[in-house]
Design an enzyme around this catalytic site. Structure first.
Site, short mmCIF file in Angstrom:
data_model
loop_
_atom_site.label_atom_id
_atom_site.label_comp_id
_atom_site.label_asym_id
_atom_site.label_seq_id
_atom_site.Cartn_x
_atom_site.Cartn_y
_atom_site.Cartn_z
N ASP A 243 0.83 -1.21 0.00
CA ASP A 243 0.00 0.00 0.00
C ASP A 243 0.87 1.27 0.00
O ASP A 243 1.87 1.35 0.71
CB ASP A 243 -0.85 -0.06 1.28
CG ASP A 243 -1.99 0.92 1.30
OD1 ASP A 243 -2.80 0.91 0.36
OD2 ASP A 243 -2.08 1.71 2.26
N GLU B 170 1.59 -0.58 -4.89
CA GLU B 170 0.61 0.45 -5.25
C GLU B 170 1.40 1.74 -5.50
O GLU B 170 1.65 2.51 -4.59
CB GLU B 170 -0.43 0.69 -4.15
CG GLU B 170 -1.49 1.67 -4.63
CD GLU B 170 -2.17 2.48 -3.54
OE1 GLU B 170 -3.23 3.05 -3.81
OE2 GLU B 170 -1.65 2.58 -2.41
C1 GLC Z 1 -4.34 2.93 -0.50
C2 GLC Z 1 -5.49 1.95 -0.48
C3 GLC Z 1 -6.73 2.68 -0.07
C4 GLC Z 1 -6.51 3.22 1.32
C5 GLC Z 1 -5.26 4.08 1.39
C6 GLC Z 1 -4.84 4.33 2.80
O1 GLC Z 1 -4.51 3.91 -1.45
O2 GLC Z 1 -5.62 1.34 -1.73
O3 GLC Z 1 -7.86 1.87 -0.10
O4 GLC Z 1 -7.62 4.01 1.71
O5 GLC Z 1 -4.16 3.47 0.77
O6 GLC Z 1 -4.31 3.17 3.35
#
Ligand code: GLC
Length: 436
Positions: A156, A197
């Site tokens: 993440d 991500e």
């Molecule tokens: C990332 C996740 C999202 C979350 C954010 C904070 O973007 O994909 O769903 O709200 O991180 O952890």
């Protein structure tokens, strides 16, 4: 179902204990399973049984922040002298910075009279990745799960993992953390998978997270591709640039939906299944790892959520509704099912359904080395059509326009979104895989 469909890996959104202020992205214990989801034994069982079917399980690691109920943060906020004080980002003064979910990115802590930093909710305090003990703690978390047989992690907010000063990413340090994790992942056999991500809108910045190609992430999500729309020129351009920018040994990732954005059949396909099939065709026909979000394979639509049912702080519930299995009783699910598309059970029986098409495409992909690993070379085409060669003997083409087009492609049709058998002409919103 997943075996029947033909997928070979599953990324689970966070499975850890969490107060669920942000749907599990606020973790209170990284080495356990949320009781609402099951037990550790059940997760072990899932990993083992999926493994027997050739399906590998990735967990969602959330290293940038914890829940404010995590023991580390409870200790950190207990006093300025706490040994864990420096595990989080504390300052005497707050600046103007806003959090991603709105409001200030700083919250004042009454007891210790300092502000702590959070890019997301106040219940998601950011870890201080300039502290070496935090690195060690996460090494142990990675090892804990790799040793349980987890294939890897979706990571993440990797693009903002280290912040210094807190309002901008510290890229050299982020790369250092990724190199450290890669060395750790490489000690396992099979090698642990790191899928980031990397929510950045410039391809150069995304490509940088692969490092030199074999020393940082294995896979990085391509957000410019996700947001390109259904535009043949824009898509062709992003894919070409991605291939140019990635180190030669690096492997691209393609996705059109996830839990944070509106589902692609609604967002870019006007809820038209012919367009949905074209999108699935290019997603699965490109060189790289395709990631389907649950429901993409049935063309699942975004759901309107009545205000009284809203759960998410950031209007993302419409993409997080239950899967319409059709033969299972959801009872009282977490969100309404909504009208949506024909159920999985119905689509399984229906020739020409999005699900049947997706399954055929996955089967074709798996049986054809060109489509799995062949090089990508784009082909000259009339406007509206995007076509490329894969390896020596395969061509994929999609007509992303309302007009039939003579694309000048030869060969034998292996699969057509429209079920036609004419390599010379592509109908409106038709895509094909050709043996050439
Ligand atoms: C990332 C996740 C999202 C979350 C954010 C904070 O973007 O994909 O769903 O709200 O991180 O952890």
């Amino acid at each position: 179902y997943l075996e029947w469909l033909g997928v070979d890996g599953v990324w689970l959104n966070p499975t850890f204990p969490s107060p669920n202020n942000d749907w599990g992205y606020d973790v209170s214990d990284y080495c356990a399973v949320h009781p609402e989801l099951g037990t550790m034994e059940e997760l072990d069982g899932l990993v083992a049984e999926a493994g027997e079917r050739g399906i590998r399980i990735l967990l969602d690691l959330v290293p940038a922040h914890t829940s404010d109920r995590h023991g580390w943060f409870l200790e950190s906020r207990s006093s300025r002298e706490s040994p864990r004080r420096d595990w989080y980002i504390w300052r005497d003064e707050a600046d103007e910075q806003e959090s991603v979910f709105g409001g200030q990115a700083w919250t004042f802590d009454e007891r210790t009279k300092q502000y702590y930093h959070h890019r997301f909710l106040a219940q998601q305090p950011d870890l201080n990745w300039l502290n070496g003990e935090v690195h060690q703690a996460f090494d142990e978390i990675l090892r804990f799960w790799f040793e349980r047989g987890i294939a890897g992690f979706r990571i993440d907010v990797v693009h903002e993992l280290v912040k210094d000063p807190p309002d901008r990413p510290n890229l050299p340090e982020i790369h250092a953390v990724l190199q450290r994790w890669r060395r750790l992942a490489d000690t396992y056999d099979p090698q642990g998978i790191l899928l980031g991500e990397t929510w950045v809108l410039e391809l150069e910045r995304m490509a940088a997270f692969y490092g030199a190609g074999e020393d940082e992430l294995h896979l990085a999500f391509n957000f410019p591709f996700m947001f390109a729309g259904l535009d043949s020129a824009a898509l062709a351009d992003i894919v070409a640039q991605t291939h140019e920018l990635l180190p030669p040994v690096a492997w691209p990732v393609w996705a059109l939906s996830n839990h944070d954005v509106a589902r692609f059949p609604t967002r870019i396909c006007d809820e038209d299944d012919e367009r949905v099939k074209c999108a699935l065709l290019f997603l699965l026909g490109l060189r790289g790892t395709p990631v389907l979000y649950y429901g993409d394979e049935i063309g699942m639509r975004q759901v309107e959520i009545p205000p009284e049912r809203v759960l998410d702080v950031h209007e993302r519930d419409g993409a997080r509704t239950p899967m319409p299995w059709g033969d299972a009783d959801w009872g009282d699910p977490w969100l309404p099912l909504g009208g949506n598309v024909a159920s999985v059970a119905k689509q399984r029986e229906e020739p020409g359904s999005v699900l049947r098409f997706c399954r055929e495409l996955l089967a074709l992909r798996q049986g054809r080395e060109d489509i799995v690993s062949g090089a990508y070379a784009s082909l000259e085409t009339p406007a509206g059509v995007w076509a490329w060669r894969r390896g020596d003997g395969s061509v994929v083409a999609v007509n992303l326009s309302d007009d039939a087009v003579r694309a000048g492609l030869g060969g034998r049709v292996l699969l057509s979104t429209a079920g036609r058998d004419d390599p010379g002409t592509l109908g409106p919103w038709e895509g094909v895989v050709l043996d050439v």
